[in-house]
Design a protein around this motif. Structure first.
Motif, mmCIF file in Angstrom:
data_model
loop_
_atom_site.group_PDB
_atom_site.id
_atom_site.type_symbol
_atom_site.label_atom_id
_atom_site.label_comp_id
_atom_site.label_asym_id
_atom_site.label_seq_id
_atom_site.Cartn_x
_atom_site.Cartn_y
_atom_site.Cartn_z
ATOM 1 N N UNK A 175 0.834 -1.210 0.000
ATOM 2 C CA UNK A 175 0.000 0.000 0.000
ATOM 3 C C UNK A 175 0.865 1.254 0.000
ATOM 4 N N UNK A 176 1.916 1.244 0.779
ATOM 5 C CA UNK A 176 2.789 2.422 0.841
ATOM 6 C C UNK A 176 3.517 2.643 -0.476
ATOM 7 N N UNK A 177 3.956 1.553 -1.097
ATOM 8 C CA UNK A 177 4.661 1.671 -2.372
ATOM 9 C C UNK A 177 3.727 2.206 -3.447
ATOM 10 N N UNK A 178 2.527 1.657 -3.516
ATOM 11 C CA UNK A 178 1.578 2.109 -4.542
ATOM 12 C C UNK A 178 1.161 3.549 -4.326
ATOM 13 N N UNK A 179 1.048 3.962 -3.075
ATOM 14 C CA UNK A 179 0.636 5.328 -2.791
ATOM 15 C C UNK A 179 1.719 6.351 -3.031
ATOM 16 N N UNK A 180 2.979 5.940 -2.885
ATOM 17 C CA UNK A 180 4.080 6.905 -2.967
ATOM 18 C C UNK A 180 4.846 6.860 -4.270
ATOM 19 N N UNK A 181 4.715 5.808 -5.024
ATOM 20 C CA UNK A 181 5.508 5.670 -6.245
ATOM 21 C C UNK A 181 4.612 5.319 -7.426
ATOM 22 N N UNK A 182 3.953 6.328 -8.038
ATOM 23 C CA UNK A 182 3.120 6.061 -9.206
ATOM 24 C C UNK A 182 3.953 5.489 -10.338
ATOM 25 N N UNK A 183 3.313 4.704 -11.177
ATOM 26 C CA UNK A 183 4.025 4.036 -12.263
ATOM 27 C C UNK A 183 4.656 5.052 -13.205
ATOM 28 N N UNK A 184 5.967 4.975 -13.417
ATOM 29 C CA UNK A 184 6.627 5.926 -14.316
ATOM 30 C C UNK A 184 6.370 5.600 -15.780
ATOM 31 N N UNK A 185 6.673 6.550 -16.630
ATOM 32 C CA UNK A 185 6.559 6.373 -18.074
ATOM 33 C C UNK A 185 7.475 5.223 -18.516
ATOM 34 N N UNK A 186 6.936 4.165 -19.141
ATOM 35 C CA UNK A 186 7.779 3.029 -19.519
ATOM 36 C C UNK A 186 8.570 3.231 -20.801
ATOM 37 N N UNK A 187 8.161 4.194 -21.623
ATOM 38 C CA UNK A 187 8.790 4.391 -22.927
ATOM 39 C C UNK A 187 10.031 5.270 -22.782
ATOM 40 N N UNK A 188 11.191 4.698 -23.079
ATOM 41 C CA UNK A 188 12.440 5.452 -22.919
ATOM 42 C C UNK A 188 12.514 6.651 -23.845
ATOM 43 N N UNK A 189 11.961 6.532 -25.050
ATOM 44 C CA UNK A 189 12.005 7.649 -25.991
ATOM 45 C C UNK A 189 11.223 8.844 -25.439
ATOM 46 N N UNK A 190 10.075 8.583 -24.825
ATOM 47 C CA UNK A 190 9.295 9.678 -24.234
ATOM 48 C C UNK A 190 10.010 10.265 -23.032
ATOM 49 N N UNK A 191 10.619 9.400 -22.230
ATOM 50 C CA UNK A 191 11.408 9.909 -21.106
ATOM 51 C C UNK A 191 12.518 10.822 -21.615
ATOM 52 N N UNK A 192 13.184 10.377 -22.661
ATOM 53 C CA UNK A 192 14.304 11.152 -23.204
ATOM 54 C C UNK A 192 13.833 12.517 -23.710
ATOM 55 N N UNK A 193 12.688 12.542 -24.356
ATOM 56 C CA UNK A 193 12.152 13.818 -24.854
ATOM 57 C C UNK A 193 11.933 14.803 -23.710
ATOM 58 N N UNK A 194 11.369 14.329 -22.608
ATOM 59 C CA UNK A 194 11.120 15.196 -21.458
ATOM 60 C C UNK A 194 12.432 15.654 -20.836
ATOM 61 N N UNK A 195 13.387 14.738 -20.686
ATOM 62 C CA UNK A 195 14.678 15.104 -20.097
ATOM 63 C C UNK A 195 15.412 16.113 -20.966
ATOM 64 N N UNK A 196 15.418 15.895 -22.273
ATOM 65 C CA UNK A 196 16.100 16.839 -23.173
ATOM 66 C C UNK A 196 15.448 18.212 -23.128
ATOM 67 N N UNK A 197 14.123 18.251 -22.994
ATOM 68 C CA UNK A 197 13.438 19.540 -22.864
ATOM 69 C C UNK A 197 13.850 20.235 -21.572
ATOM 70 N N UNK A 198 13.972 19.472 -20.491
ATOM 71 C CA UNK A 198 14.405 20.028 -19.207
ATOM 72 C C UNK A 198 15.821 20.584 -19.306
ATOM 73 N N UNK A 199 16.734 19.818 -19.902
ATOM 74 C CA UNK A 199 18.122 20.252 -20.008
ATOM 75 C C UNK A 199 18.250 21.481 -20.904
ATOM 76 N N UNK A 200 17.517 21.493 -22.020
ATOM 77 C CA UNK A 200 17.578 22.639 -22.934
ATOM 78 C C UNK A 200 17.040 23.895 -22.262
ATOM 79 N N UNK A 201 15.941 23.773 -21.533
ATOM 80 C CA UNK A 201 15.378 24.927 -20.841
ATOM 81 C C UNK A 201 16.322 25.421 -19.752
#
Length: 291
Positions: A160-186
């Motif tokens: 219960x604690x794990x499910x409440x505190x750690x929502x499932x992250x984005x599984x697609x690495x390409x989408x993760x990379x897009x968000x990270x690159x946007x963060x770094x560029x900004x």
């Protein structure tokens, strides 16, 4: 000699599995290796005549060792738990390392390891062994010195604690990379509106730069302020794979300055974990991973 070789070969067949168990239990690669070595010592000196399931026996032995390590760690931890960043498993973004894949076969991110660090040792053991490695509660119960029913409750509470505190992250690495690159560029460009656009309002940043310099920042506004400070440093970034996600190694003058991992949920960064302690970066072998 032949029997010793057979014994060693049988253990080696389970080493990768035991290291994966210990890493999830401890969140430390060095301590996981210590736990596996201690398991080997107990295995090599044990009478295994009555053991019918060697893998299960080794897993529970490793679990008991990790449980004791967790209990002793709590008494000597210098750094506040909320700012501690578990050991990341780092590899090149475009290269699949078989040993790394075996260690993270069940997709374990830093965000999950952070939550596991908040559990009581017995809860963590019950959750890791049962939910991640399908060890029966009847086998876990003697390790935590509880009945199978009480052990089931430990795992349920942890779940219960794990499910409440750690929502499932984005599984697609390409989408993760897009968000990270946007963060770094900004961040590099000083576009702080663009930074806010990729940050969850309740984003959490943990920075481990050594016990005296570690910090915890909550909220997008606070993270943006940290990005302003980080922008003053001249550095290059190399994207890497960090556990089940993407991250970036910051290089300054050819030297590794920091390792950053992000957790992306629904297109927004919910957690940023940074390791900037030079000794820890060297111990993790980050320069070798990105060189």
């Amino acid at each position: 000699m032949a029997n010793a070789l057979v014994t060693a070969d049988a253990f080696e067949e389970h080493r990768g599995h035991l290291r994966a168990v210990a890493y999830r239990m401890l969140g430390s690669l060095a301590e996981a290796d210590d736990a596996v070595q201690e398991t080997w010592l107990r295995y090599s000196g044990a009478d295994l005549g009555e053991v019918r399931n060697l893998g299960g026996w080794l897993t529970t032995v490793a679990g008991r060792i990790c449980l004791n390590m967790l209990r002793s760690r709590a008494a000597r931890r210098e750094q506040p738990m909320e700012t501690y960043v578990p050991d990341p498993v780092v590899s090149p973004l475009d290269h699949v390392d078989p040993e790394r894949e075996a260690l993270l076969a069940d997709s374990v991110g830093l965000a999950l390891l952070v939550v596991l660090d908040t559990l009581e040792p017995a809860e963590r053991l019950a959750f890791v062994l049962h939910d991640m490695f399908a060890v029966p509660f009847d086998d876990i119960a003697p390790v935590v010195e509880r009945t199978p029913a009480a052990t089931r409750q430990l795992a349920s509470r942890a779940r219960r604690r794990v499910r409440g505190a750690a929502p499932a992250p984005e599984p697609d690495l390409a989408r993760q990379r897009t968000v990270l690159e946007a963060f770094l560029a900004a961040s590099r460009g000083g576009d702080f509106e663009a930074l806010v656009a990729v940050l969850h309002p309740d984003v959490v940043l943990r920075a481990d730069a050594g016990a005296a310099l570690s910090k915890l920042v909550r909220g997008a506004a606070g993270v943006v302020e940290q990005a302003k400070m980080f922008r003053r440093l001249s550095h290059d970034e190399v994207l890497v794979r960090v556990n089940d996600g993407v991250g970036a190694v910051a290089m300054t003058g050819g030297r590794v300055f920091s390792l950053m991992a992000v957790t992306v949920v629904d297109g927004l960064i919910t957690e940023i974990d940074i390791v900037a302690d030079p000794e820890r970066l060297a111990r993790l072998g980050v320069p070798a991973q990105v060189g």
